[in-house]
Design an enzyme around this catalytic site. Structure first.
Site, PDB file in Angstrom:
ATOM      1  CB  VAL A 152      -1.024   0.051   1.163  1.00 13.78           C
ATOM      2  CG1 VAL A 152      -2.118  -1.045   0.992  1.00 13.78           C
ATOM      3  CG2 VAL A 152      -0.314  -0.051   2.585  1.00 13.78           C
TER       4      VAL A 152
ATOM      5  CE1 TYR B  98      -0.436   1.793  14.708  1.00 15.21           C
ATOM      6  CE2 TYR B  98      -1.358   2.723  16.885  1.00 15.21           C
ATOM      7  CZ  TYR B  98      -1.388   1.933  15.681  1.00 15.21           C
ATOM      8  OH  TYR B  98      -2.536   1.149  15.508  1.00 15.21           O
TER       9      TYR B  98
HETATM   10  N1  LIG Z   1      -4.879  -4.647  16.820  1.00 12.19           N
HETATM   11  C1  LIG Z   1      -5.057  -3.312  17.433  1.00 12.19           C
HETATM   12  O1  LIG Z   1      -4.841  -3.335  18.576  1.00 12.19           O
HETATM   13  C2  LIG Z   1      -5.378  -2.205  16.673  1.00 12.19           C
HETATM   14  C3  LIG Z   1      -6.016  -0.927  17.537  1.00 12.19           C
HETATM   15  C4  LIG Z   1      -6.315   0.207  16.593  1.00 12.19           C
HETATM   16  C5  LIG Z   1      -6.178   0.174  15.243  1.00 12.19           C
HETATM   17  N2  LIG Z   1      -5.601  -0.873  14.600  1.00 12.19           N
HETATM   18  C6  LIG Z   1      -5.518  -0.618  13.370  1.00 12.19           C
HETATM   19  O2  LIG Z   1      -6.165  -1.714  12.598  1.00 12.19           O
HETATM   20  C7  LIG Z   1      -5.760  -1.944  11.359  1.00 12.19           C
HETATM   21  C8  LIG Z   1      -5.518  -3.607  11.053  1.00 12.19           C
HETATM   22  O3  LIG Z   1      -4.699  -3.759  12.372  1.00 12.19           O
HETATM   23  P1  LIG Z   1      -4.688  -5.613  12.672  1.00 12.19           P
HETATM   24  O4  LIG Z   1      -4.589  -5.586  14.117  1.00 12.19           O
HETATM   25  O5  LIG Z   1      -5.620  -6.215  11.887  1.00 12.19           O
HETATM   26  O6  LIG Z   1      -3.319  -5.770  12.366  1.00 12.19           O
HETATM   27  P2  LIG Z   1      -2.642  -7.193  11.670  1.00 12.19           P
HETATM   28  O7  LIG Z   1      -0.850  -7.106  11.649  1.00 12.19           O
HETATM   29  O8  LIG Z   1      -3.338  -8.486  12.004  1.00 12.19           O
HETATM   30  O9  LIG Z   1      -3.030  -6.961   9.999  1.00 12.19           O
HETATM   31  C9  LIG Z   1      -2.359  -5.957   9.294  1.00 12.19           C
HETATM   32  C10 LIG Z   1      -2.106  -6.476   7.954  1.00 12.19           C
HETATM   33  O10 LIG Z   1      -1.753  -5.178   6.951  1.00 12.19           O
HETATM   34  C11 LIG Z   1      -0.778  -5.991   6.182  1.00 12.19           C
HETATM   35  N3  LIG Z   1       0.182  -4.856   5.878  1.00 12.19           N
HETATM   36  C12 LIG Z   1       1.165  -4.159   6.462  1.00 12.19           C
HETATM   37  N4  LIG Z   1       2.068  -3.570   5.648  1.00 12.19           N
HETATM   38  C13 LIG Z   1       1.245  -3.760   4.331  1.00 12.19           C
HETATM   39  C14 LIG Z   1       1.798  -3.020   3.312  1.00 12.19           C
HETATM   40  N5  LIG Z   1       2.785  -2.276   3.204  1.00 12.19           N
HETATM   41  N6  LIG Z   1       0.834  -3.232   2.168  1.00 12.19           N
HETATM   42  C15 LIG Z   1      -0.148  -3.963   2.132  1.00 12.19           C
HETATM   43  N7  LIG Z   1      -0.529  -4.703   3.346  1.00 12.19           N
HETATM   44  C16 LIG Z   1       0.412  -4.431   4.583  1.00 12.19           C
HETATM   45  C17 LIG Z   1      -0.325  -7.058   6.809  1.00 12.19           C
HETATM   46  O11 LIG Z   1       0.197  -7.979   5.981  1.00 12.19           O
HETATM   47  C18 LIG Z   1      -1.437  -7.685   7.695  1.00 12.19           C
HETATM   48  O12 LIG Z   1      -2.319  -8.494   6.903  1.00 12.19           O
HETATM   49  C19 LIG Z   1      -4.076  -1.263  11.165  1.00 12.19           C
HETATM   50  O13 LIG Z   1      -4.039  -0.042  10.660  1.00 12.19           O
HETATM   51  C20 LIG Z   1      -3.875  -0.728  12.706  1.00 12.19           C
HETATM   52  O14 LIG Z   1      -3.090   0.124  12.976  1.00 12.19           O
HETATM   53  C21 LIG Z   1      -5.262  -1.896  15.167  1.00 12.19           C
END
Ligand SMILES: NC(=O)c1ccc[n+]([C@@H]2O[C@H](COP(=O)([O-])OP(=O)(O)OC[C@H]3O[C@@H](n4cnc5c(N)ncnc54)[C@H](O)[C@@H]3O)[C@@H](O)[C@H]2O)c1
Length: 253
Positions: A46, A139
């Site tokens: 991305v 972050y």
């Molecule tokens: N898990 C939490 O506690 C939490 C809390 C608040 C916000 N978020 C946000 O929610 C979103 C999803 O998080 P999650 O917990 O599902 O994380 P996760 O690590 O389970 O999934 C993230 C996904 O993003 C993909 N990714 C990373 N870099 C990439 C790139 N350059 N191009 C394409 N894909 C890429 C990874 O391969 C992975 O499949 C993120 O933006 C995260 O910051 C997560």
């Protein structure tokens, strides 16, 4: 519903993709990694706008149109780092994924959704985009940027039948929190179930709902749009008749 889900190979993105398909919709996953779900997939970094565009083009070709985008690709790789101590390459990558990835996603999604006649975009921000993430200022910076983008674009796009909203969860039970999982468990800190985040995302994707909203999700509270405090508008020389540029006036969402 025909959707592109970035980051759809894991965590929140994978769960949203599965739910949309279970409800009869189509999903194309745009991720660095192939999803275990077997859903249509375009390998996408991305941080590269051309790759993001190619994923949306592929989805439009396959499904006939794209009317939803969930921008969930994200990284949390700067825990414990500050601008002084972070490896600059790590910071550039974080910025490229967490902010660039959202910009590129919106850039590709908006014209596709316009061609579809309207729809919705949800960007994953975070609680860290509404309040400081103690111990991870970098972050937090990226997530505040997502909140700023969504709040600014929301009212603009709404006029075209396209909504854009952010979802801002605290800690969610996904692989992203694995490094902290033991500490949370030892302290009895509740993680948010992924299903709660998925419910909120699907609500926020509904084009008949609000736009420019930032849905706060915290354990023990019903998810709701965060109520930002108003910023006072400009006053010009005490002459109340002078117009105030709208951009200088808080739009309460
Ligand atoms: N898990 C939490 O506690 C939490 C809390 C608040 C916000 N978020 C946000 O929610 C979103 C999803 O998080 P999650 O917990 O599902 O994380 P996760 O690590 O389970 O999934 C993230 C996904 O993003 C993909 N990714 C990373 N870099 C990439 C790139 N350059 N191009 C394409 N894909 C890429 C990874 O391969 C992975 O499949 C993120 O933006 C995260 O910051 C997560």
């Amino acid at each position: 519903m025909n959707a592109v889900v970035t980051g759809g190979a894991s965590g929140i993105g994978a769960a949203v993709a599965a739910r949309i398909v279970a409800q009869g919709g189509n999903v194309l996953v745009a991720d660095l990694r192939e999803p275990a779900s077997g859903l249509p997939y375009v390998r996408t970094d991305v941080t590269d706008p051309a790759q993001v565009q190619a994923a949306f083009d592929e989805a439009e070709q396959r499904f006939g149109s794209v009317d939803r985008a969930v921008l969930s690709a994200g990284l949390a790789t700067t825990m414990g780092r500050t601008p002084e101590t972070v490896d600059l390459e790590v910071w550039q990558t974080l910025l490229g994924v967490n902010v660039g990835g959202i910009i590129h996603g919106v850039r590709a999604a908006t014209p596709a959704i316009r061609r579809a006649g309207g729809g919705g975009i949800v960007a994953l921000a975070s609680l860290a985009g509404l309040t400081p993430a103690v111990g991870d200022p970098l972050y937090s910076t990226t997530k505040f940027a997502v909140v700023g983008l969504v709040r600014t674009l929301g009212p603009q796009l709404a006029g075209e039948g396209i909504t854009i909203n952010a979802v801002c969860p605290g800690f969610v039970d996904t692989p992203m929190v694995d490094p902290l999982r033991e500490a949370f468990s030892a302290n009895g800190f509740p993680l948010i179930p992924v299903a709660t985040v998925v419910d909120t995302i699907l609500g926020a994707l509904d084009p008949s709902g609000g736009s420019g909203e930032c849905w706060l999700i915290q354990p023990g509270h019903a998810p709701a749009p965060y109520r930002f405090r108003g910023v006072p508008g400009a006053v010009a020389g005490g002459d109340a008749a002078l117009p105030v540029p709208p951009a200088a006036t808080e739009v309460t969402v």
